[in-house]
Write an enzyme that holds these catalytic residues in place. Structure first.
Site, PDB file in Angstrom:
ATOM      1  N   HIS A 270       0.846  -1.193   0.000  1.00 23.15           N
ATOM      2  CA  HIS A 270       0.000   0.000   0.000  1.00 23.15           C
ATOM      3  C   HIS A 270       0.876   1.235   0.000  1.00 23.15           C
ATOM      4  O   HIS A 270       1.929   1.238   0.638  1.00 23.15           O
ATOM      5  CB  HIS A 270      -0.916   0.006   1.234  1.00 23.15           C
ATOM      6  CG  HIS A 270      -2.084   0.913   1.070  1.00 23.15           C
ATOM      7  ND1 HIS A 270      -2.021   2.249   1.352  1.00 23.15           N
ATOM      8  CD2 HIS A 270      -3.337   0.674   0.624  1.00 23.15           C
ATOM      9  CE1 HIS A 270      -3.190   2.796   1.089  1.00 23.15           C
ATOM     10  NE2 HIS A 270      -4.009   1.868   0.648  1.00 23.15           N
ATOM     11  N   ASP A 321      -7.835  -5.494  -0.253  1.00 28.10           N
ATOM     12  CA  ASP A 321      -8.318  -6.364  -1.324  1.00 28.10           C
ATOM     13  C   ASP A 321      -7.984  -7.834  -1.126  1.00 28.10           C
ATOM     14  O   ASP A 321      -8.571  -8.695  -1.783  1.00 28.10           O
ATOM     15  CB  ASP A 321      -7.745  -5.896  -2.674  1.00 28.10           C
ATOM     16  CG  ASP A 321      -8.329  -4.557  -3.087  1.00 28.10           C
ATOM     17  OD1 ASP A 321      -9.549  -4.397  -2.939  1.00 28.10           O
ATOM     18  OD2 ASP A 321      -7.571  -3.688  -3.537  1.00 28.10           O
TER      19      ASP A 321
HETATM   20  N1  CMC Z   1       4.106  -7.597  -4.514  1.00 31.45           N
HETATM   21  C1  CMC Z   1       5.448  -7.617  -4.568  1.00 31.45           C
HETATM   22  N2  CMC Z   1       6.214  -6.553  -4.314  1.00 31.45           N
HETATM   23  C2  CMC Z   1       5.577  -5.424  -3.978  1.00 31.45           C
HETATM   24  C3  CMC Z   1       4.179  -5.344  -3.880  1.00 31.45           C
HETATM   25  C4  CMC Z   1       3.438  -6.486  -4.167  1.00 31.45           C
HETATM   26  N3  CMC Z   1       2.109  -6.476  -4.116  1.00 31.45           N
HETATM   27  N4  CMC Z   1       3.826  -4.089  -3.525  1.00 31.45           N
HETATM   28  C5  CMC Z   1       4.956  -3.400  -3.407  1.00 31.45           C
HETATM   29  N5  CMC Z   1       6.017  -4.206  -3.678  1.00 31.45           N
HETATM   30  C6  CMC Z   1       7.410  -3.834  -3.659  1.00 31.45           C
HETATM   31  C7  CMC Z   1       7.809  -3.173  -4.963  1.00 31.45           C
HETATM   32  O1  CMC Z   1       8.224  -4.121  -5.914  1.00 31.45           O
HETATM   33  C8  CMC Z   1       8.936  -2.276  -4.503  1.00 31.45           C
HETATM   34  O2  CMC Z   1      10.049  -3.071  -4.290  1.00 31.45           O
HETATM   35  P1  CMC Z   1      11.515  -2.546  -4.656  1.00 31.45           P
HETATM   36  O3  CMC Z   1      11.713  -1.343  -3.753  1.00 31.45           O
HETATM   37  O4  CMC Z   1      12.377  -3.700  -4.332  1.00 31.45           O
HETATM   38  O5  CMC Z   1      11.454  -2.170  -6.107  1.00 31.45           O
HETATM   39  C9  CMC Z   1       8.447  -1.800  -3.138  1.00 31.45           C
HETATM   40  O6  CMC Z   1       7.586  -2.826  -2.662  1.00 31.45           O
HETATM   41  C10 CMC Z   1       7.670  -0.484  -3.197  1.00 31.45           C
HETATM   42  O7  CMC Z   1       6.587  -0.664  -4.087  1.00 31.45           O
HETATM   43  P2  CMC Z   1       5.949   0.441  -5.024  1.00 31.45           P
HETATM   44  O8  CMC Z   1       5.294  -0.213  -6.182  1.00 31.45           O
HETATM   45  O9  CMC Z   1       6.944   1.500  -5.291  1.00 31.45           O
HETATM   46  O10 CMC Z   1       4.866   1.017  -4.050  1.00 31.45           O
HETATM   47  P3  CMC Z   1       3.718   1.989  -4.463  1.00 31.45           P
HETATM   48  O11 CMC Z   1       3.397   2.785  -3.262  1.00 31.45           O
HETATM   49  O12 CMC Z   1       4.047   2.733  -5.698  1.00 31.45           O
HETATM   50  O13 CMC Z   1       2.535   0.996  -4.830  1.00 31.45           O
HETATM   51  C11 CMC Z   1       0.731  -0.462  -4.709  1.00 31.45           C
HETATM   52  C12 CMC Z   1       1.510   0.639  -3.991  1.00 31.45           C
HETATM   53  C13 CMC Z   1      -0.536  -0.703  -3.936  1.00 31.45           C
HETATM   54  C14 CMC Z   1       0.378  -0.007  -6.117  1.00 31.45           C
HETATM   55  C15 CMC Z   1       1.609  -1.725  -4.757  1.00 31.45           C
HETATM   56  O14 CMC Z   1       1.855  -2.169  -3.454  1.00 31.45           O
HETATM   57  C16 CMC Z   1       0.959  -2.823  -5.571  1.00 31.45           C
HETATM   58  O15 CMC Z   1       1.081  -2.826  -6.786  1.00 31.45           O
HETATM   59  N6  CMC Z   1       0.254  -3.775  -4.929  1.00 31.45           N
HETATM   60  C17 CMC Z   1      -0.440  -4.819  -5.646  1.00 31.45           C
HETATM   61  C18 CMC Z   1      -1.763  -4.320  -6.161  1.00 31.45           C
HETATM   62  C19 CMC Z   1      -2.761  -4.110  -5.046  1.00 31.45           C
HETATM   63  O16 CMC Z   1      -2.946  -4.969  -4.197  1.00 31.45           O
HETATM   64  N7  CMC Z   1      -3.457  -2.971  -5.081  1.00 31.45           N
HETATM   65  C20 CMC Z   1      -4.491  -2.636  -4.085  1.00 31.45           C
HETATM   66  C21 CMC Z   1      -4.047  -1.477  -3.251  1.00 31.45           C
HETATM   67  S1  CMC Z   1      -5.004  -1.216  -1.760  1.00 31.45           S
HETATM   68  C22 CMC Z   1      -6.638  -0.993  -2.202  1.00 31.45           C
HETATM   69  C23 CMC Z   1      -6.919   0.044  -3.190  1.00 31.45           C
HETATM   70  O17 CMC Z   1      -6.432   1.151  -3.150  1.00 31.45           O
HETATM   71  O18 CMC Z   1      -7.689  -0.264  -4.080  1.00 31.45           O
END
Ligand code: CMC
Length: 384
Positions: A270, A321
């Protein structure tokens, strides 16, 4: 400040570029507060735990729209208004019946909400529009699900809660108290959540002085993506992929392999929470109880195995989710409807933010730094 140049452009002259607007505070709000370090979530003054224990979805709508809880008379009035607005205009119903049965339910929801604008009384104020949109979304979702399955569309009832009526229209039979309460609780939990992508979209559209139907239509489009609300459907698809592997299903190896391949695991991570999402705490409990009751305990066990693996490997916790997927699955709801149920609830937050934005509006208009070449010479098309 030292000069920083990209393509000969001095970056230091421009505001700092923040990819994803991470940590940027763009508005003040009375709708919700999220503390990502402690996992505290508050909706208009009330902790999510208090609301999950006590509130109905309709009470929450009133709370978000008015920043206070309704008294008995006000709640009765709101319930009455919502019930009276559940029917869909004939052309919207016809669209739902005749559109491609393979269309994505979120796309059908987005188009239907957009169409509603054409049939709303032009004199209606924003409160009436918010009530109409909130009342009609469950009808749209249930009607499309039945139409695509070749089943007769069930007309909404003039009685009962949003949760009760949605399950009734979806399944064609009256739900029991436990199912109604579970659905209601899911609606309460998902109703609002700060400046998430769909709410930001809604406020951005509102800020151009466009209308509420446009803002909610845009918000649905943003929620649909798998990085936002679309993650709940993606979680269920992951679990169903494991299910297909039958006896050899190994959620730990599956998760590790995806991580090794630098793939994201849906339902984890998140932007704001760096601890367990407080909403997931409630959904985890529901997921355990319901999956045991309905013979899907293996899905819950796999989910827990994935939670542990993600914590051990990446120190990442599940979000809202992750466990909602097994909750809806245990209720017999088809996975591609899960994001629609999210929208059915989040419309309360979107419309609340619409009111708030409109009351203190300023056009939302950030900047982008141009980093390509300048002063190119024009080359006639024949010479390119
Ligand atoms: N699986 C594997 N690695 C992850 C995940 C994940 N679900 N989420 C974050 N990471 C890792 C990411 O690869 C990165 O690692 P590194 O620093 O080694 O490159 C680190 O954590 C930071 O991630 P980010 O993508 O820069 O974080 P963000 O704040 O931009 O993204 C997010 C947040 C929710 C988009 C992301 O966690 C994600 O894609 N999660 C999976 C999709 C998901 O479950 N979305 C629902 C979000 S909550 C409900 C809503 O808002 O609808």
């Amino acid at each position: 400040m030292a000069e920083q140049k990209i393509n000969n452009i001095d970056v230091s002259e421009y505001p700092h570029i923040n990819r994803g607007l991470d940590g940027i505070v763009a508005f003040s709000t009375t709708k919700s507060s999220i503390d990502g370090k402690t996992g505290e979530l508050i909706f208009s003054g009330y902790h999510i735990e208090t609301l999950a224990e006590n509130a109905t979805f309709e009470e929450l709508c009133f709370l978000l729209w008015n920043d206070r809880l309704p008294n008995k008379k006000e709640l009765d009035e709101l319930n009455q208004k919502l019930r009276s607005k559940r029917n869909l205009p004939e052309p919207v119903l016809n669209y739902i019946k005749t559109t491609n049965k393979k269309a994505e339910p979120m796309s059908v929801l987005r188009t239907s909400v957009s169409m509603l604008a054409d049939f709303q009384d032009s004199e209606a104020n924003d409160t009436e529009n918010a009530i109409a949109i909130t009342a009609k979304i469950p009808t749209i979702i249930a009607a499309f699900d039945r139409a695509r399955k070749g089943k007769e569309i069930v007309a909404p009832l003039k009685i009962g809660s949003t949760a009760y009526n949605f399950l009734y229209m979806l399944n064609g039979e009256k739900p029991g108290q436990a199912a109604e309460r579970t659905m209601d609780l899911c609606l309460v939990i998902h109703a609002e959540h700060g400046m998430n992508a769909s709410t930001f979209t809604c406020r951005t559209i509102c800020a151009t002085e466009s209308d509420m139907f446009s803002a909610v239509t845009g918000a649905i489009g943003a929620l649909k993506g798998p990085l936002h609300g679309g993650a709940n459907t993606a979680v269920m698809n992951t679990l169903l992929t494991l299910k297909e592997q039958d006896e050899v299903a190994d959620p730990i190896a599956f998760t590790k392999e995806k991580l090794e391949n630098k793939e994201k695991i849906m339902g984890f991570g998140h932007r704001v929470y760096k601890v367990f999402d407080p909403r997931a705490v409630h959904l985890r409990k529901m997921s355990k109880e319901l999956s045991e009751e309905t013979g899907h305990e293996y899905l819950y066990k796999w989910s827990e195995a994935m939670v542990k693996t993600m914590k051990d490997e990446k120190n990442i916790d599940p979000n809202v989710d992750f466990f909602s997927a097994t909750v809806y699955y245990s209720m017999g709801i088809q996975p591609d409807l899960y994001t629609c149920i999210f929208a059915m609830s989040r419309v309360a937050g979107w419309t609340a933010h619409f009111f708030e934005q409109k009351a203190n509006n300023r056009l939302i208009r950030p900047r982008a730094l141009y980093v390509a070449e300048k002063n190119k010479d024009w080359v006639p098309v024949e010479e390119r």
